[in-house]
Design an enzyme around this catalytic site. Structure first.
Site: not given
Length: 272
Positions: A226, A246-247, A260, A264
C-alpha cells in the site's frame, strides 16, 4: 374477453398509482438509510443487546444519550427500523412494544462480525455528499472520472491522508469490512489458498484481510502493498509484512496476488 371502458380506466389509474409509488420509494428511500445512521449514532443496537437482545423503549432510553423531548420521536424512528427489518417488534406487557435484534442488527453489536464501522463510513456526510451533485458531474468533461473528487477536490485515499478524522473513519471501516467478509471467505472458500506459499495483498490497507488469511493458513507468507502513508500506520504485532509502494508502478514478487474490492474477492495465482 375484451375489457369494458370502465375496466380500462381502472387499469390505467392503477398503473399511474403504481408508477407514483415507485417514484416515492426512490425519492424517500434515503429515509431508511438515515434512520439506520441515526440508530448507529445513538448506539441503539448496543442498547438492545445490553438488555439481552430485546428491550422496550424506556429500557432503550436508559442506555442512549437522548433529550427527553425526543422520546416520542424515537418511537417513530424505531417504527421505521422495524418496518425495514433492522429490528423486530412484538407487544409486551401493558402493550409496550418490545424491540429485538434481527440477523441484520446482530451484525451491529459485539466484537465479532461487526460491520458498524463500515456502515458508519458509508452513511457519513463525506460519502453521501459526494452523490449530491451527480447530475452536475455528468455535465462536465473532467480529467478525473470520480464523483468523489468532483465533490471534495481529492480522491478518497488523498482525503484520508489529509484529514485525520476521516482517515481513521476510513481505516476502521475497511478493517471491519475485511474482517467480516474474510471470515466467510476462509470458511467457505478456504481451498483456494491451498498450495499457495506466498501472497501479496495489493492495496491491502492495514491488512485486516491479510491477517485473517495468515492466521487461517500459517504456511502462507503474507505481505501487504500500500501507499507509504498507509503503511506508516500499519500494526507491528503481526507476522504480515507491510511494503510501501504503488500498485501502478510495481507489485512485489509473490506466488499469488490478492485483490479485494468491498465484498468482491479475487484471488489470482500468478508467476510474478
Amino acid at each position: 374477453m375484451a375489457l369494458s371502458k370502465k375496466q380500462h380506466t381502472s387499469t390505467d389509474q392503477q398503473a399511474v398509482l403504481d408508477a407514483q409509488l415507485l417514484l416515492w420509494h426512490h425519492t424517500m428511500g434515503y429515509v431508511k438509510s438515515m434512520a439506520l445512521k441515526a440508530a448507529l449514532d445513538l448506539s441503539i443496537p448496543d442498547a438492545v443487546h445490553q438488555h439481552g437482545g430485546s428491550a422496550t423503549l424506556p429500557q432503550i432510553v436508559t442506555k442512549v444519550t437522548l433529550h427527553p423531548s425526543k422520546i416520542p420521536c424515537l418511537r417513530r424512528l424505531m417504527r421505521v427500523l422495524t418496518l425495514t427489518g433492522v429490528f423486530s417488534v412484538h407487544a409486551g406487557g401493558d402493550d409496550e412494544p418490545v424491540y429485538g435484534l434481527t440477523p441484520a442488527s446482530r451484525l451491529l453489536v459485539g466484537s465479532g462480525m461487526n460491520v458498524t464501522p463500515f456502515l458508519t463510513l458509508m452513511l457519513g456526510t463525506v460519502f453521501v455528499s459526494s452523490l449530491f451533485d451527480l447530475g452536475e458531474w455528468f455535465r462536465h468533461e473532467l480529467p478525473d472520472p470520480s464523483p468523489f473528487k468532483f465533490a471534495h477536490g481529492r480522491h478518497i485515499w488523498d482525503l484520508a491522508d489529509h484529514d485525520a478524522s476521516f482517515g481513521k473513519l476510513f481505516d476502521d471501516g475497511m478493517v471491519a469490512d475485511s474482517s467480516f467478509i474474510m471470515d466467510v471467505v476462509v470458511k467457505e472458500c478456504g481451498d483456494v489458498f491451498q498450495g499457495i506459499s506466498s501472497l501479496v495483498d495489493v492495496a491491502g490497507g492495514l491488512g485486516g484481510a491479510t491477517q485473517t488469511i495468515a492466521k487461517a493458513f500459517p504456511h502462507v507468507e503474507c505481505s501487504v502493498l500500500d501507499l507509504p502513508h498507509v503503511v506508516a500506520n500499519a500494526p507491528t504485532d503481526t507476522d504480515v509484512k507491510y511494503i510501501a509502494g504503488d500498485m501502478f508502478e510495481s507489485i512485489p514478487s509473490a506466488n499469488s496476488v490478492f485483490l479485494k474490492v468491498y465484498a468482491h474477492i479475487i484471488v489470482k495465482s500468478c508467476s510474478c
